[in-house]
Every structure is written in structure tokens, then in C-alpha cells.
Motif scaffolding. Structure first.
Motif, PDB file in Angstrom:
ATOM      1  N   VAL A 136      13.075  -0.982   5.015  1.00 46.34           N
ATOM      2  CA  VAL A 136      11.883  -1.820   4.932  1.00 46.34           C
ATOM      3  C   VAL A 136      11.417  -2.301   6.303  1.00 46.34           C
ATOM      4  N   ALA A 137      12.316  -2.378   7.275  1.00 49.94           N
ATOM      5  CA  ALA A 137      11.945  -2.870   8.604  1.00 49.94           C
ATOM      6  C   ALA A 137      10.877  -1.973   9.228  1.00 49.94           C
ATOM      7  N   GLY A 138       9.777  -2.576   9.627  1.00 49.86           N
ATOM      8  CA  GLY A 138       8.706  -1.831  10.278  1.00 49.86           C
ATOM      9  C   GLY A 138       7.923  -0.904   9.374  1.00 49.86           C
ATOM     10  N   SER A 139       8.200  -0.926   8.072  1.00 53.95           N
ATOM     11  CA  SER A 139       7.537   0.029   7.171  1.00 53.95           C
ATOM     12  C   SER A 139       6.046  -0.229   7.055  1.00 53.95           C
ATOM     13  N   TRP A 140       5.601  -1.422   7.389  1.00 55.28           N
ATOM     14  CA  TRP A 140       4.189  -1.772   7.272  1.00 55.28           C
ATOM     15  C   TRP A 140       3.356  -1.301   8.464  1.00 55.28           C
ATOM     16  N   GLY A 170       0.769  -6.726  -5.040  1.00 50.89           N
ATOM     17  CA  GLY A 170      -0.351  -6.254  -4.245  1.00 50.89           C
ATOM     18  C   GLY A 170      -0.154  -4.828  -3.760  1.00 50.89           C
ATOM     19  N   SER A 171      -1.163  -4.323  -3.060  1.00 52.58           N
ATOM     20  CA  SER A 171      -1.185  -2.914  -2.682  1.00 52.58           C
ATOM     21  C   SER A 171      -1.159  -2.694  -1.174  1.00 52.58           C
ATOM     22  N   SER A 172      -0.608  -3.630  -0.420  1.00 51.10           N
ATOM     23  CA  SER A 172      -0.508  -3.452   1.026  1.00 51.10           C
ATOM     24  C   SER A 172       0.543  -2.395   1.356  1.00 51.10           C
ATOM     25  N   GLU A 173       0.573  -1.965   2.615  1.00 48.15           N
ATOM     26  CA  GLU A 173       1.601  -1.010   3.035  1.00 48.15           C
ATOM     27  C   GLU A 173       2.999  -1.584   2.799  1.00 48.15           C
ATOM     28  N   GLU A 193       7.799   4.977   2.380  1.00 51.45           N
ATOM     29  CA  GLU A 193       6.654   5.766   1.909  1.00 51.45           C
ATOM     30  C   GLU A 193       6.396   5.465   0.436  1.00 51.45           C
ATOM     31  N   ALA A 194       5.143   5.285   0.097  1.00 51.92           N
ATOM     32  CA  ALA A 194       4.767   4.975  -1.283  1.00 51.92           C
ATOM     33  C   ALA A 194       4.679   6.260  -2.103  1.00 51.92           C
ATOM     34  N   ARG A 195       5.835   6.892  -2.287  1.00 53.28           N
ATOM     35  CA  ARG A 195       5.969   8.077  -3.129  1.00 53.28           C
ATOM     36  C   ARG A 195       7.264   7.959  -3.930  1.00 53.28           C
ATOM     37  N   SER A 196       7.535   8.928  -4.773  1.00 54.61           N
ATOM     38  CA  SER A 196       8.584   8.772  -5.780  1.00 54.61           C
ATOM     39  C   SER A 196       9.960   9.239  -5.345  1.00 54.61           C
ATOM     40  N   THR A 197      10.108   9.871  -4.175  1.00 52.66           N
ATOM     41  CA  THR A 197      11.375  10.513  -3.848  1.00 52.66           C
ATOM     42  C   THR A 197      12.526   9.524  -3.704  1.00 52.66           C
ATOM     43  N   GLU A 253       2.537   3.443  15.159  1.00 53.77           N
ATOM     44  CA  GLU A 253       1.197   3.200  14.612  1.00 53.77           C
ATOM     45  C   GLU A 253       0.654   4.411  13.876  1.00 53.77           C
ATOM     46  N   PHE A 254       0.965   5.600  14.367  1.00 51.91           N
ATOM     47  CA  PHE A 254       0.486   6.830  13.730  1.00 51.91           C
ATOM     48  C   PHE A 254       1.674   7.642  13.199  1.00 51.91           C
ATOM     49  N   GLY A 255       2.584   6.968  12.524  1.00 52.31           N
ATOM     50  CA  GLY A 255       3.847   7.596  12.145  1.00 52.31           C
ATOM     51  C   GLY A 255       3.828   8.423  10.890  1.00 52.31           C
TER      52      GLY A 255
END
Length: 523
Positions: A39-43, A91-94, A144-148, A393-395
Motif C-alpha cells: 500500500v505504501a506509495g500506491s496512490w 470511494g474511488s481514489s487511487e 493495482e485496481a485489478r483482480s490478480t 509518477e508515471f509508474g
């Protein structure tokens, strides 16, 4: 005098069954560590196309979501439903949407510890959990907001449950029946979250054959496993059938260059060459020492003593982990060559627990003891560049910049301005996605080319119209913001600019981000 072989020495010390011990607190602590690392830096990185699909789908109404799944993305339906509830709550934030995956990584980290401890030893379990939490593939899916990530957590705990059913002979008939029923449900859930959990079925069958401690009980365990697996597959039949009907969804894989085996060996789990060399080297150490029974003598001859509390089941456990690593990967690589495109580096995320355990066995073989800690530190150090890159920033997706583009528009646009998006690239790269995942930045702007919004259709994306056909929508508009994807077709991009110039608009400013160009045009 030389030391006895690894396997024979450990066979004398291992009890027939390992007492459960009080390790729940340790598992929870390791799970918390896995969650925090992910979770660290995931946003920090912007959403990218696949995450936009997740968020946009999950934000639909439940009837709208089921209409979508009847047409496309049925294989992600379970995740979208869970994310729908999660977004309603948080909510739906990163940070919010990716925290769900980080939480799943924490659960998978605890499961990796539990599995390795049950099969081998507590020491190997701790090492495996720490390795798992920092592997680049894990820290990627945990942000990542995916199911894996959820699928991986289900897969590892499914295996933990199977091992308990195979090892615990004190279960009464009712409890055993209930646990096999739970196994069926968990297998089906894993397939609903991620279809390629199916690839683990042969691995789990091999586990039944190799990990059942009593030869006399092996056939009974195998029969029970076959019935439970059949029930799980029957429950998952709807999503499997839907995946066949919607198989064109992954046709894009066929347009990509084929993945070489060596490339997969590096980037499938390890993120960079240095870490991959170390990781595979430790797996090789584990294989040589466990299967060849080599040891180091006190005078420094070649060998390394195996972990203390492991025993004759170590070979079987390591064989299952190797099968878990290799068989699904081989199936996708070979299937891509012979049948249809089906391989992607991300699809083998569900194998990361096995990779971590195999590496942990290799680390636990090292002597003196301080080299084990050194190996863990080196793994973390080699994983760090990949970790930092993932959280730059562009990860995401080689430089997604949807949020940055939205911020440029937010800073300059005024209510009543128009916005035009480049529609010449594949949907997952369209700048239009910024409108839906960062809607506040576009509040009050006129989306000139919109035909139908995505949430009023049974498709993933908006239905749009050519700008040349809707220029009347610009009547009374004095400023337009054009968002273009760099590298898209020059003809289509030129058409939009020319259409605006014919209406009297001229370029007043432009901002080039990582891969999005924002052009401001005024009359």
C-alpha cells in the motif's frame, strides 16, 4: 567424518505430523507487513486503462454491471462486484481502490507463511512470507485496481486448506466433508476472480499425490479431491463458458511480440535481471540440496545443511512448489504458440507464493546463519529499483498520465469550454478515460464528441462520434481543449485540428506530458 545427507538427517527429527503451534499472531504480523509494503506509495501513479475499466465498471449500477458482464468482461465480474461495494464504502481514489489489492496481498502473505510452515518449517515460512511481500510482481499487483491480488490470496489459502485435509487425520467425517465443501467453494471463487486459477488444478492434484503422508490414505484423498474439484468446476462453469464466448477480449495479446522464455523468467515475477539471477540461483540451491541430499562438511567442502525442522516431506513440498511455478507458465507459453494468444506476464501472478517458498528453501539452506539475513537484505535491495519505479509518477503501463492530463485541464479550463479527445488509439490508452476516473477536472466542460456514455450501454467504453460530424456542438464556444495520445495516427489527429481550425480556432498553448499532449485552442 562427513555429515549425513540432508534428507536422512532431517528424517530422523521430524514428527509424523507437525503440531499446529501458536503462530496465528506471527501470520497476522507478516500479513500486515505484506499489506504495508504494497500500500505504501500506491496512490502516486496515475490510473491506467485497465484500472479505469475496473473503476468505471464498478461504479455502474448493479443492473448496469450485470448487463455489461453479459456482453463483455464476465471473467472480471466477481472483482467488479466486490469493487462496487468497496467504492461505495471508501470511494474511488487511487489509494482506495488499490488498497483493496494491498489488503489481498497481506492475506496472501499470511497464507504463504502458513503454507510453508505447514509443509516445511516455521523458519522457511517466515522467510517465504518476507520474500513474497517484496517480489516485484507482488508489489505491482498489490498497487493495482485489478483482480490478480485477490485471486492470489484465494489460491494460496486454497492450497493451505488442501494440505490440512491431506495431513490432519484427526478430523471427524462431518468436519472433513464440510472442509472439502469449502475447498470446492474456494476453488470456484478463485476462478471467478481470475480464470487462470484453473491452471492450478493439475498442481493441486499433484499435491494430493505427493503430500498425503499415509500411502494407504492416498487413494481416498485423491477420490475426495476429484469430487471436490469437480464440484468447484461445476460451480465455476458459468464464468468458464462466458470466457469462451468472450475470448476475443484477449485477442490484443496476438498483436504483441511473443514473449521469450528468458524474458518471462526475468519479468514474470522478478522485475529485473539482477533479482532474477539471484532468485533462480536460490531455487537451484534448494533443488540441488533437497533432491541430491548434499551437505557441507565442517571443513568447508561443498554442501549446505538444510533447514533444521524439515524432513522427508521437504522433497515433496519443493516438487509441488516447482510444479506450481512451471506448469501454469508452460501451459500459457505453449498454448500461445500452438493454439491462441493467452500469455501475459501479469497472468502468472498466482504463482508468486510458490516462487517465494522455493526461494525461501534455498535461503534457509545457507550457512552460516548470517548469510540467510544477508540474502533477504540483498533480495530487498535488488527489488527496490522495481518497487520505486512502480510507485513513480508515471509508474503504470509504461507511463500512463491520465491524472496529470486531468490536472492540466483543471488548471486552465473554465466552465463552458469544450473538450475533444483523441479516439484513434486502442480503448485502454484513450485520453478520454481521464474524464471518467478524474471527473472533477472536467466538470462544466462540453464533451463535444460524446454519443452515449459508457454507463448507458452494455459495453466498457463511451460511444463517440467523429468531430467533423458534430461541429455544430461548438456553436457559441470560444475555447477547446484537445487531448491527444502521442504516437497515435497523425491523420486522425490532423483531422481534428483541421476541423477546429476551419471553425476559426487557433492553437494558443500546448503541454506535452509523458504520453499525452494537451492543446488549448481559441477562436
Amino acid at each position: 567424518m562427513s555429515s549425513p545427507s540432508v534428507v536422512s538427517r532431517l528424517a530422523r527429527t521430524e514428527a509424523p505430523t507437525r503440531p499446529p503451534g501458536r503462530t496465528g499472531g506471527l501470520a497476522a504480523l507478516l500479513g500486515l507487513f505484506g499489506f504495508l509494503v504494497s500500500v505504501a506509495g500506491s496512490w502516486q501513479p496515475s490510473f491506467w486503462g485497465d484500472e479505469a475499466a475496473s473503476v468505471m465498471s464498478a461504479e455502474r449500477s448493479i443492473p448496469g454491471l450485470f448487463a455489461l458482464l453479459g456482453n463483455v468482461d464476465a471473467v472480471h465480474g466477481a472483482y467488479y462486484l466486490v469493487l462496487h461495494v468497496w467504492i461505495d464504502l471508501f470511494g474511488s481514489s487511487e489509494l482506495s481502490t488499490r488498497a483493496l489489492s494491498a489488503l489481498a496481498v497481506g492475506v496472501a502473505t499470511a497464507g504463504t507463511f502458513a503454507l510453508a510452515r505447514t509443509l516445511i518449517s516455521t523458519r522457511v515460512g517466515v522467510i517465504a512470507a518476507l520474500v513474497f511481500a517484496v517480489l516485484p510482481r507482488v508489489t505491482y499487483m498489490g498497487a493495482e485496481a485489478r483482480s490478480t491480488a485477490i485471486a492470489t490470496a484465494v489460491a494460496v489459502w486454497l492450497t493451505v486448506l488442501l494440505v490440512r485435509l491431506l495431513r490432519d487425520r484427526d478430523l471427524d467425517a462431518g468436519t472433513r466433508f464440510a472442509l472439502w465443501g469449502g475447498y470446492s467453494l474456494l476453488l470456484a471463487a478463485g476462478i471467478y476472480f481470475f480464470l487462470y486459477v484453473l491452471l492450478l488444478v493439475p498442481v493441486l492434484g499433484l499435491a494430493v499425490l505427493l503430500l498425503t503422508p499415509n500411502a494407504g490414505a492416498r487413494m481416498a484423498s485423491l477420490r475426495a479431491w476429484v469430487l471436490a474439484t469437480a464440484a468447484g468446476l461445476a460451480l465455476a462453469a458459468p464464468v468458464m463458458l462466458a470466457s469462451i464466448e468472450q475470448r476475443d477480449q484477449i485477442a490484443f495479446i496476438g498483436r504483441r511480440p511473443p514473449i521469450a522464455v528468458l524474458t518471462a523468467a526475468v519479468y514474470q515475477w522478478f522485475g529485473n535481471t539482477s533479482l532474477a539471477i539471484l532468485a533462480w540461483g536460490l531455487v537451484l540451491v534448494a533443488v540441488v540440496l533437497v533432491f541430491a541430499g548434499l551437505v557441507v562438511t565442517g571443513r568447508g567442502r561443498f554442501a549446505v545443511p538444510m533447514v533444521e525442522s524439515a524432513g522427508p516431506n521437504t522433497r515433496a513440498a519443493l516438487a509441488v512448489m516447482l510444479a506450481w511455478m512451471i506448469l501454469p507458465s508452460a501451459a500459457l507459453l505453449i498454448g500461445t504458440q500452438l493454439i491462441t494468444p493467452m500469455y501475459s506476464l501479469r497472468y502468472l501472478s498466482v504463482c508468486t507464493p510458490a516462487a517465494a517458498i522455493a526461494i525461501a528453501v534455498g535461503i534457509a539452506c545457507l550457512r552460516p546463519r548470517w548469510t540467510q539475513a544477508a540474502a533477504l537484505v540483498l533480495i530487498a535491495a535488488l527489488a527496490l529499483p522495481s518497487y520505486l519505479d512502480q510507485r513513480s509518477e508515471f509508474g503504470k503501463n509504461y507511463g500512463a498520465d491520465l491524472r496529470q492530463a486531468a490536472e492540466v485541464v483543471r488548471a486552465g479550463a473554465q466552465p463552458g469550454d469544450a473538450v475533444v479527445f483523441d479516439e484513434s488509439v486502442r480503448p485502454s490508452r484513450k485520453p478520454r478515460l481521464a474524464l471518467h476516473v478524474y471527473p472533477d477536472a472536467f466538470a462544466g466542460l462540453n464533451d463535444v464528441t460524446l454519443g452515449r456514455s459508457f454507463d448507458s450501454t452494455d459495453a466498457l467504453w463511451d460511444v463517440t462520434l467523429p468531430l467533423a460530424d458534430v461541429t455544430d456542438r461548438l456553436t457559441g464556444t470560444d475555447r477547446v481543449w484537445v487531448l491527444q495520445y502521442e504516437g497515435s495516427g497523425e491523420n486522425r489527429r490532423g483531422d481534428d485540428i483541421r476541423s477546429l481550425q476551419q471553425l476559426g480556432f487557433t492553437v494558443t498553448s500546448s503541454t506535452l506530458l509523458n504520453r499525452t499532449l494537451i492543446i488549448e485552442m481559441a477562436r
